[in-house]
Design a protein around this motif. Structure first.
Motif, short mmCIF file in Angstrom:
data_model
loop_
_atom_site.label_atom_id
_atom_site.label_comp_id
_atom_site.label_asym_id
_atom_site.label_seq_id
_atom_site.Cartn_x
_atom_site.Cartn_y
_atom_site.Cartn_z
N LEU A 28 -0.05 -0.19 3.44
CA LEU A 28 1.24 0.10 2.83
C LEU A 28 1.38 -0.80 1.14
N LEU A 35 -0.32 3.15 -6.52
CA LEU A 35 1.73 2.99 -7.60
C LEU A 35 1.66 2.17 -8.96
N ARG A 62 17.44 -8.55 -4.22
CA ARG A 62 16.85 -7.56 -3.57
C ARG A 62 16.41 -7.47 -2.83
N LEU A 63 14.95 -7.75 -2.22
CA LEU A 63 14.40 -8.68 -1.22
C LEU A 63 15.03 -9.92 -0.52
N ILE B 18 7.77 2.19 -5.59
CA ILE B 18 7.51 0.91 -5.40
C ILE B 18 8.32 0.28 -4.32
N ASP B 19 9.59 -0.16 -4.48
CA ASP B 19 11.15 -0.64 -4.19
C ASP B 19 11.17 -0.10 -2.40
N ASN B 20 10.31 1.19 -2.54
CA ASN B 20 10.38 1.86 -0.91
C ASN B 20 9.67 1.17 -0.31
N LEU B 21 8.19 1.00 -0.69
CA LEU B 21 7.00 0.11 -0.45
C LEU B 21 7.79 -0.75 0.36
N ASP B 22 7.86 -1.69 -1.45
CA ASP B 22 8.83 -3.06 -0.94
C ASP B 22 9.03 -3.72 0.25
N SER B 24 10.05 -2.24 3.01
CA SER B 24 8.77 -0.77 4.45
C SER B 24 8.34 -3.32 4.27
#
Lengths: 101, 101
Positions: A28, A35, A62-63, B18-22, B24
């Protein structure tokens, strides 16, 4: 762990799962850097600054929330994403320098 | 990116990925820490040392190879896994201390 399980066997099984997760994490991260490389090239073409503090703050908020919901220490999640962002900024600065020379 | 794409739109789309990968990455890290917590408890029960240099070296070698195959800088993959392992060792030492007191 139940009483009759061999602890060495339990440790082996846990480590195998950890290894699988680590492989997933590395793959990942590889995708994430593909990207951000595209983002870096886009920023170079349009002369945008390498870092964007507003977006970084939003990502971190968010994280941290996502980590808390998943029972992961939000401070660790923040340290992790800052570690990744710092590496990305170094890459973007290298891309920018390659444009300047 | 083709000539007729709006760069702002391209950037927005890349950032969403990138947000989706983060997300995950954070969820996988949460799962990894659940597993290492189990390892920590097992080590506490059986009085094993918190770190295991042989295993660490094997993990790093394997992940460096995986990173290279996925076009990710192997030095970054190593820095990343050491960053995670350091956090795990701190957790394990806390578990051990809680057993000593």
């Amino acid at each position: 762990m139940t009483q009759d399980q061999d602890p060495t066997e339990v440790l082996r099984s846990l480590r195998q799962s950890i290894d699988n997760l680590d492989a997933s994490l590395v793959l990942l991260l590889a995708e994430r850097f593909k990207l951000t490389k595209q983002v870096g090239n886009l920023k170079k073409e349009h002369a945008l600054p390498p870092s964007d503090k507003g977006r970084e703050a939003d990502m971190i908020d968010r994280l941290r929330r996502l980590a808390a919901d998943a029972q992961l220490d939000p401070d660790f999640a923040e340290k992790f994403i800052r570690f990744v962002i710092d590496e990305v900024i170094r890459h973007h600065e290298r891309i920018k320098q390659s444009a300047d020379t």
